[in-house]
Design a protein around this motif. Structure first.
Motif, short mmCIF file in Angstrom:
data_model
loop_
_atom_site.label_atom_id
_atom_site.label_comp_id
_atom_site.label_asym_id
_atom_site.label_seq_id
_atom_site.Cartn_x
_atom_site.Cartn_y
_atom_site.Cartn_z
N ALA A 161 0.83 -1.21 0.00
CA ALA A 161 0.00 0.00 0.00
C ALA A 161 0.87 1.26 0.00
N ALA A 162 1.95 1.27 0.78
CA ALA A 162 2.84 2.44 0.82
C ALA A 162 3.55 2.61 -0.52
N ALA A 163 4.00 1.51 -1.11
CA ALA A 163 4.67 1.60 -2.41
C ALA A 163 3.71 2.13 -3.47
N ASP A 164 2.47 1.64 -3.47
CA ASP A 164 1.47 2.12 -4.43
C ASP A 164 1.19 3.61 -4.24
N ARG A 165 1.04 4.03 -2.99
CA ARG A 165 0.76 5.45 -2.71
C ARG A 165 1.93 6.34 -3.12
N LEU A 166 3.15 5.92 -2.82
CA LEU A 166 4.32 6.72 -3.21
C LEU A 166 4.45 6.79 -4.73
N ARG A 167 4.20 5.68 -5.42
CA ARG A 167 4.22 5.70 -6.89
C ARG A 167 3.24 6.74 -7.42
N ALA A 168 2.03 6.74 -6.88
CA ALA A 168 1.00 7.69 -7.32
C ALA A 168 1.43 9.13 -7.01
N TYR B 78 4.55 10.24 -6.67
CA TYR B 78 5.68 10.58 -7.53
C TYR B 78 5.21 10.91 -8.95
N GLU B 79 4.15 10.26 -9.41
CA GLU B 79 3.63 10.52 -10.75
C GLU B 79 2.92 11.86 -10.85
N ARG B 80 2.43 12.38 -9.73
CA ARG B 80 1.74 13.67 -9.73
C ARG B 80 2.74 14.79 -9.55
N ALA B 81 2.37 15.81 -8.88
CA ALA B 81 3.19 17.02 -8.72
C ALA B 81 4.53 16.75 -8.05
N GLU B 82 4.60 15.75 -7.20
CA GLU B 82 5.85 15.47 -6.51
C GLU B 82 6.80 14.65 -7.37
#
Length: 122
Positions: free
Chosen positions: A23-30, A32-36
């Motif tokens: 869940a943390a990896a999925d959230r970080l991927r999302a 990173y793909e956005r503004a961050e």
């Protein structure tokens, strides 16, 4: 005269500095793909709270000289070198509850937490 030599002890493998849950990896991927996307998440430990220490997350442009680079499940994050002894073996998770969502840490080094859960001690 007889001398005996003993073979050096094999070194015990160190646990990983940090792991990410799926869940943390999925959230970080999302994230990173956005503004961050051009930034990296840095995890640090700061002196604050009623138990003494608190997790501190911040966005940075690049790894600094005092950062450890952690890659798990294809996701990279940074750990402040001063926090490594507090974080060895920690799993970072992402939880969604009815009234909140956020990253949470399961840290085997914690000896206790304050009543509100915002800080910990080792």
């Amino acid at each position: 005269m007889s001398t005996t030599t003993t073979a050096p002890r094999p070194k015990r493998a160190l646990p990983p500095l940090m792991n990410l849950s799926d869940a943390a990896a999925d959230r970080l991927r999302a994230m990173y793909e956005r503004a961050e996307g051009s930034k990296l998440l840095r995890v640090a430990v700061r002196a604050k709270g009623c138990s003494g220490l608190s997790y501190d997350l911040s966005w940075v442009d690049a790894a600094g000289p005092n950062d450890e680079v952690v890659t798990d499940k294809g996701v990279t994050l940074l750990v402040d070198r001063k926090a490594t002894l507090y974080l060895i073996g920690t799993t970072m998770d992402y939880e969604v509850k009815a009234m909140s969502a956020g990253f949470v840490f399961t840290n085997p080094n914690e000896k206790g937490r304050c009543g509100c859960g915002e800080s910990f001690h080792v």
